[in-house]
Design an enzyme around this catalytic site. Structure first.
Site, short mmCIF file in Angstrom:
data_model
loop_
_atom_site.label_atom_id
_atom_site.label_comp_id
_atom_site.label_asym_id
_atom_site.label_seq_id
_atom_site.Cartn_x
_atom_site.Cartn_y
_atom_site.Cartn_z
N ARG A 161 0.78 -1.40 0.21
CA ARG A 161 0.06 -0.12 -0.47
C ARG A 161 0.78 1.10 0.76
O ARG A 161 2.23 0.82 -0.21
CB ARG A 161 -0.80 -0.16 1.64
N ASN A 183 -6.11 8.60 2.67
CA ASN A 183 -5.51 7.52 4.37
C ASN A 183 -4.49 7.98 4.72
O ASN A 183 -3.39 7.34 3.90
CB ASN A 183 -5.68 6.03 3.87
N GLU A 184 -3.98 8.00 5.35
CA GLU A 184 -2.99 8.37 6.10
C GLU A 184 -2.09 9.13 5.64
O GLU A 184 -0.82 8.68 5.27
CB GLU A 184 -1.98 7.44 6.76
N GLU A 225 -9.02 6.83 13.31
CA GLU A 225 -8.83 5.53 13.78
C GLU A 225 -8.38 4.91 15.97
O GLU A 225 -6.68 6.27 15.83
CB GLU A 225 -7.77 5.15 12.55
N TRP A 245 1.67 -4.57 13.99
CA TRP A 245 3.20 -3.92 13.71
C TRP A 245 4.11 -3.14 14.29
O TRP A 245 5.03 -2.97 13.98
CB TRP A 245 2.42 -2.48 12.66
N GLU A 259 -2.84 -7.03 7.40
CA GLU A 259 -3.24 -6.67 8.57
C GLU A 259 -4.54 -8.27 9.81
O GLU A 259 -4.84 -7.75 10.43
CB GLU A 259 -3.91 -5.60 8.75
N PHE A 272 -3.52 -10.15 11.64
CA PHE A 272 -4.04 -10.12 13.35
C PHE A 272 -3.90 -8.99 14.41
O PHE A 272 -3.85 -8.11 15.15
CB PHE A 272 -2.13 -10.57 13.70
N HIS A 273 -4.55 -7.89 13.78
CA HIS A 273 -4.48 -6.47 13.73
C HIS A 273 -6.23 -5.52 14.55
O HIS A 273 -6.97 -7.14 13.47
CB HIS A 273 -4.64 -5.54 12.70
#
Length: 682
Positions: free
Chosen positions: A124, A162-163, A316, A324, A364, A366-367
């Site tokens: 990304r 985004n970000e 968020e 991470w 992601e 495991f986020h």
């Protein structure tokens, strides 16, 4: 501060919260799941009290699987389904994560790192904001989305990208950087003068000779590096503004935003703040750090300040663990609740998470999410539902403001310039100093606004300058005016060192502030690893028992200021370290070193007392780990620690969270929170 450009659209966010109360939800990525899951999602969202979701952030490949061919049918179905269940949508342009075909067909859209390596597609953020092809493709899909959904009843907000934090050192960036420099300086002679290029024989004949500060044999020209940082922030801001304007051109009247990332170093948010209709931020504090609660409070104060005190959006956060960090700690139910209530206390009217449903595949997986892999029969989802209930109880808080009488200066270009290599020490960290100073106010229950140097300070009784390396004439003038009218000013070390181009100001330092401070310096020196003791003068009655300095000191002389402490040993032995100077109706303190926490707190207490600034509770210093914030009529009390604490509040009051009446001395269990309204305020 930044200027909000369109008050009508700013008011549009308050219209949303008038309808919904505090917005509650998170990123929703239905494109990752089969249709049969969507209906379960909306039913569970209703159960949890979710009323706002962000849709489409990472959906570009699904929306445009082949260049120029759009597939909106699935999104039509999703938006209709959400609207049918009373859930509002913050619709995102998916431009932060281009599909692989863009980088494969147009490799010039991919970013290049400082070593000249072009990064590959497949993750990304794989774009350069300098690329004309990327911007054209991004505009095309943003326009197509807005033309289709501007009037859709589910869409209440727009979310661009985004970000934003991408950086590129390639040829595309070089071309755009040169154009930016031509606009800024007008001539190559003016650039050479501003950059001081006669040093190391760096003088340029033409703008075409200039490249980004790529990997070089030795140190980069700090003026060149500073301007490239300014350019990078501007280039990202242009990407945002182009998509925002394309959306508005379709007639879309909803507020437009993007998600900031706190003090992230690649974007100057003072410049960005006027371009968004509501400020939004992503926050992932590391609770393994003992200062995480105060550090995130600083970020939240920044977000409120960027919008001139208006409510903001927590876009968020994590419901439990991130994925991470090298080692990821989960959140307890109390911690997840406190993180959200803390944001509300400091001005947020929307509490959202990444993400709604935990991803089964991808980076992601495991986020944590509001709905975990284990499904609704889980502690995490129970936490989600309980938080939704809490936020519904806080509807009376919506629109309330945090009123601050203390201003704290922070500036991105100053931070960038101060952290270039080749300085007296690399241990002096601008953000670290800002956090330390803010933490002292946090422990006293004193509200703080962050302000940009040069901003109007007339509303503040105390002004703090922990470390502002670049001080220009307008900023010096506003500081002088504040003190002369009666404010307290405290300035930290290594401030007012450089001009707008990172060139050192000639003369005794800080050149533009030395008359105001009544003290001046001639040398900055790194201090030994062992703390340097300071000898306290009898005139400093409130001094702690032990005062020390570390990291950086200055060789100062007094030019009218009173000396409160001197260096007790070493290279600076006998030189003033802490001074105080009357100027007009106010007082200015100067710290000629990074002083110990107790000493810093004592100086700040003196400055606050002189200005008549007090906290929201009777106690001068709050119990450890307790946070107290007044927002409008509501007093928030949060216990971030693991021990029971006691505080005294004037009463009688009612706790919005428990509906209990309280008065006098209160007990806060570990992880407890109260939101107190005076009985007469109801």
């Amino acid at each position: 501060m930044a200027t909000i450009r369109d008050p009508r659209r700013v008011d549009a966010f308050s219209e949303i919260t008038r309808d919904l109360g505090i917005c509650f939800g998170g990123d929703y990525n239905p494109e990752q799941w089969p249709r049969e899951v969507w209906r379960e999602d909306v039913e569970l969202m209703n159960r949890a009290g979710v009323n706002l979701v962000t849709v489409g952030v990472f959906s570009w490949a699904r929306l445009e699987p082949t260049p120029g061919e759009y597939d909106f049918e699935w999104l039509d179905e999703v938006l209709d389904l959400l609207h049918g269940h009373g859930i509002a949508v913050d619709l995102a342009t998916p431009t932060a994560s281009p599909p692989p075909w863009l980088g494969i067909l147009h490799p010039e859209t991919l970013p290049v790192n400082p070593d000249g390596v072009r990064l590959a597609a497949g993750s990304r953020n794989q774009f350069t904001p300098a690329s004309r092809v990327y911007r054209e493709k991004a505009l095309a899909i943003a326009t197509a989305l807005a033309e289709r959904y501007a009037a859709h009843p589910a869409v209440r907000m727009w979310h661009i990208g985004n970000e934003f934090g991408q950086i590129d050192f390639g040829d595309e960036a070089a071309r755009e950087f040169r154009l930016w420099l031509r606009e800024r300086y007008g001539s190559i002679d003016a650039l050479n003068e501003a950059w001081g290029t006669l040093v190391w024989s760096q003088q340029y004949r033409d703008f075409d000779e200039i490249v980004p500060p790529r990997r070089m044999p030795y140190l980069v020209n700090p003026a060149q590096s500073l301007d490239f940082r300014r350019y990078t922030s501007w280039a990202l801001q242009r990407v945002f503004a182009e998509q925002r304007d394309a959306i508005r051109a379709t007639g879309a009247a909803q507020p437009v935003t993007t998600n900031f990332m706190g003090f992230e170093p690649l974007t100057d948010l003072w410049e960005w703040a006027g371009d968004v209709d509501v400020v939004a931020d992503d926050q992932y504090p590391d609770h393994a750090a003992t200062t995480s609660s105060s550090d995130i409070a600083l970020v939240q104060d920044l977000m409120r300040s960027l919008g001139h005190g208006r409510p903001w959006v927590l876009m968020e956060q994590a419901m439990s663990a991130t994925s991470w960090r090298p080692h990821n700690l989960p959140k307890s139910r109390d911690r997840a609740r406190l993180d959200s209530l803390q944001a509300v206390a400091r001005g947020a009217d929307a509490i959202c998470f990444f993400q709604w449903r935990q991803a089964r595949t991808g980076a992601e997986r495991f986020h944590s999410a509001m709905l975990p892999h284990a499904g609704a029969d889980s502690e995490v989802f129970a936490t989600t539902c309980a938080l939704g209930a809490d936020l519904r109880r806080l509807r009376p808080v919506v629109g309330g403001r945090v009123e601050a009488s203390v201003a704290l200066l922070f500036d991105w270009p100053s931070r960038w310039a101060a952290e270039e290599p080749g300085r007296p020490t690399q241990r002096l960290d601008t953000l670290g100093q800002v956090q330390r100073w803010h933490r002292a106010l946090w422990r006293r229950g004193i509200a703080v606004d962050l302000v940009r140097p040069g901003a109007d300070l007339s509303a503040y009784r105390t002004v703090l300058v922990p470390h502002t390396y670049i001080v220009e004439t307008d900023a010096a003038a506003t500081l002088r005016a504040a003190v002369e009218r009666g404010a307290s000013l405290v300035v930290g070390p290594f401030s007012g060192v450089a001009d707008v181009n990172a060139g050192i100001l000639a003369g005794r330092s800080p050149v533009l502030l030395r008359d105001l401070l009544g003290v001046s310096g001639e040398e900055w020196v790194g201090l030994p690893d062992e703390p340097t003791p300071l000898a306290v003068e009898q005139s400093w009655a409130s001094a702690p028992a032990r005062v020390e300095a570390s990291v950086l000191g200055e060789r100062l002389r007094t030019d009218g200021a009173d000396v409160l402490a001197r260096f007790g040993t070493g290279h600076l032995h006998g030189a003033p370290a802490i001074t105080r100077h009357r100027a007009g109706a106010g007082t200015a303190w100067y710290l000629g070193a990074v002083v110990s926490d107790d000493a810093l707190a004592a100086v700040l207490d003196d400055a606050l007392d002189a200005a008549g600034v007090t906290g929201v509770l009777p106690d001068r210093v709050l119990p450890d780990d307790v946070e107290a914030v007044q927002r409008g009529e509501a007093l928030f009390l949060l216990n971030h620690g693991e021990a029971t604490r006691h505080v005294t509040v004037p009463g009688p009051r009612r706790d919005l969270l428990s509906d209990a009446d309280v008065d006098g001395r209160l007990t806060l269990a570990p992880g407890a929170a109260m939101v107190l309204i005076e009985r007469h305020a109801e």
